[in-house]
Write a protein that holds these residues in place. Structure first.
Motif, short mmCIF file in Angstrom:
data_model
loop_
_atom_site.label_atom_id
_atom_site.label_comp_id
_atom_site.label_asym_id
_atom_site.label_seq_id
_atom_site.Cartn_x
_atom_site.Cartn_y
_atom_site.Cartn_z
N THR A 136 -106.69 52.66 9.22
CA THR A 136 -105.28 52.29 9.10
C THR A 136 -104.57 53.23 8.13
OG1 THR A 136 -105.89 49.97 9.47
CG2 THR A 136 -103.68 50.39 8.59
N MET A 166 -98.98 59.73 10.24
CA MET A 166 -97.60 59.47 10.63
C MET A 166 -96.62 60.07 9.62
SD MET A 166 -95.74 55.77 11.32
CE MET A 166 -95.68 55.38 9.56
N THR A 167 -96.92 59.89 8.33
CA THR A 167 -96.06 60.44 7.28
C THR A 167 -96.05 61.96 7.32
OG1 THR A 167 -96.52 58.53 5.87
CG2 THR A 167 -95.63 60.48 4.80
N ALA A 178 -98.00 56.22 14.84
CA ALA A 178 -97.32 54.96 14.55
C ALA A 178 -97.85 53.84 15.45
CB ALA A 178 -95.82 55.12 14.75
N ALA A 220 -101.52 55.99 8.88
CA ALA A 220 -100.29 55.98 8.08
C ALA A 220 -100.05 57.36 7.47
CB ALA A 220 -100.38 54.92 6.98
N GLU A 254 -103.40 47.83 11.96
CA GLU A 254 -102.85 46.88 10.99
C GLU A 254 -103.03 45.45 11.46
OE1 GLU A 254 -99.24 48.56 8.21
OE2 GLU A 254 -98.79 48.10 10.29
N HIS A 264 -105.38 50.95 2.76
CA HIS A 264 -104.00 51.01 3.24
C HIS A 264 -103.15 49.98 2.50
CE1 HIS A 264 -100.56 51.24 5.91
NE2 HIS A 264 -100.66 49.94 6.16
N LEU A 271 -101.31 52.97 14.22
CA LEU A 271 -101.17 52.25 12.95
C LEU A 271 -100.86 50.78 13.19
CD1 LEU A 271 -100.85 52.10 9.86
CD2 LEU A 271 -98.49 52.87 10.15
N ASN A 272 -99.99 50.51 14.12
CA ASN A 272 -99.63 49.12 14.43
C ASN A 272 -100.84 48.34 14.95
OD1 ASN A 272 -97.61 46.98 14.89
ND2 ASN A 272 -98.06 47.33 17.04
N ASN A 295 -99.34 50.37 2.34
CA ASN A 295 -98.24 50.28 3.29
C ASN A 295 -98.09 51.64 3.96
OD1 ASN A 295 -96.54 51.92 1.51
ND2 ASN A 295 -96.30 50.06 0.28
N SER A 296 -97.04 51.80 4.75
CA SER A 296 -96.89 53.03 5.53
C SER A 296 -96.68 54.27 4.66
CB SER A 296 -95.70 52.89 6.49
OG SER A 296 -95.94 51.85 7.42
#
Length: 320
Positions: A269, A276-277, A30, A273, A37, A204, A33-34, A206-207
């Motif tokens: 990115t 993270m998922t 996460a 994501a 992004e 990418h 990713l931030n 979205n998340s």
């Protein structure tokens, strides 16, 4: 304590520890990713400005060339222009003029270097194998530039010609880090290793979602070349030194580099994501498993206590 209870306790402790690890990995993904992004958004703005500038410069030269030859200026003439007539033989025309005969197609494929990222890598590979079949059906030879060890290893095992491979790209890649990749891709195109180059990566969205993309990188065709762009160029009144062709010789490779770097950044990115998922899902599964095992442990304890009470009562009745 019976062996079954000890085994359940060990399983619960092990799954809890695994859950802590996956949760830590989710938090790391996460954070990365931030970072990617934010960098991706800023770089997209820069790349769009470079693209607009190149479009206006080329449009200006094309329109002037048509006017000098007393050719009517319309969309058809602009679209069919031979750039070697405008810029002469050189890097400018080479990078924007489609080649008449396509024998070899290059694919710069971006995957990851590790697993635990859900379907990120498998999705790219599955789509690429389908694209390779289509290219072979057209009689094109395939050459792959693989960014990421997962893709490189898979393609080599399946006897696909990998002419360049790069692994170990950092989780938040910098332009300097990607420069050798894009410089090699451009040199191979100009030297005739392949007649066109596509960049294939995971975009990418979205998340929770992403999309596989295939973009034609070389020759550069994603430009807005026309009369409107030429007029916009004149309204801005650029001061160009020494001349348009010399400026484009610098800008076109820069645009190609920035576009490929943007694709790598976008792919990273999407990878974060996906990671993270996947780690969130693994943590949730671990928590569910702990809950189920705890229920089994409590039931086993209850059964053990009930059995012991029954034995005590039975023993007391026997003494009476």
């Amino acid at each position: 304590m019976p062996a079954s209870l000890l085994e359940l306790k060990r399983k619960i402790a092990s799954v809890k520890q695994t859950g802590k690890i996956t949760e830590a990995m989710r938090m790391v993904s996460a954070s990365k990713l931030n970072q990617t992004e934010n960098r991706d958004k800023g770089y997209t703005v820069y790349n769009d400005h470079v693209r607009q500038t190149i479009s206006r410069l080329i449009s200006s030269q094309v329109v002037d060339s048509l006017r000098d030859k007393d050719i009517s200026i319309d969309k058809n003439n602009v679209a069919k222009i031979d750039y070697t007539d405008v810029f002469g033989l050189g890097i400018t025309a080479d990078m924007i003029q489609p080649r008449k005969h396509i024998k070899t197609t290059g694919f710069l494929v971006v995957t990851g270097d590790r697993g635990l990222v859900g379907s990120y890598n498998s999705s790219v590979i599955k789509n690429m194998m389908s694209i390779f079949e289509d290219e072979r059906a057209q009689g094109h030879e395939i050459k792959v530039l693989a960014v990421g060890s997962v893709g490189a290893q898979f393609f080599k095992k399946n006897n696909i010609n990998v002419v360049y491979e790069k692994d170990g790209v950092s989780d938040v890649p910098t332009f300097d880090e990607a420069l050798p990749i894009v410089s090699t891709a451009i040199k191979m195109f100009l030297n005739g290793v392949y007649d066109q180059l596509y960049v294939c990566y995971t975009h990418h969205v979205n998340s929770l979602s992403s999309a596989f993309r295939v973009e034609k990188m070389l020759p550069i065709v994603d430009l807005d070349i026309g009369v409107k762009e030429a007029e916009a160029h004149k309204e801005l009144e650029y001061d160009i030194e020494p001349d348009v062709n010399s400026v484009l010789m610098k800008l076109l490779p820069q645009y190609a580099r920035s576009t490929i770097y943007g694709a790598i950044l976008d792919a990273k990115t999407a990878e974060h994501a996906s990671s993270m998922t996947a780690m969130q899902s693994a943590t949730d599964n671990a928590n569910d498993l702990v809950s189920n095992l705890t229920t089994k442990l409590n039931r086993a304890r209850q059964a053990q206590i009930t059995t012991e009470i029954t034995e005590i009562i039975s023993g007391a009745n026997a003494l009476e």
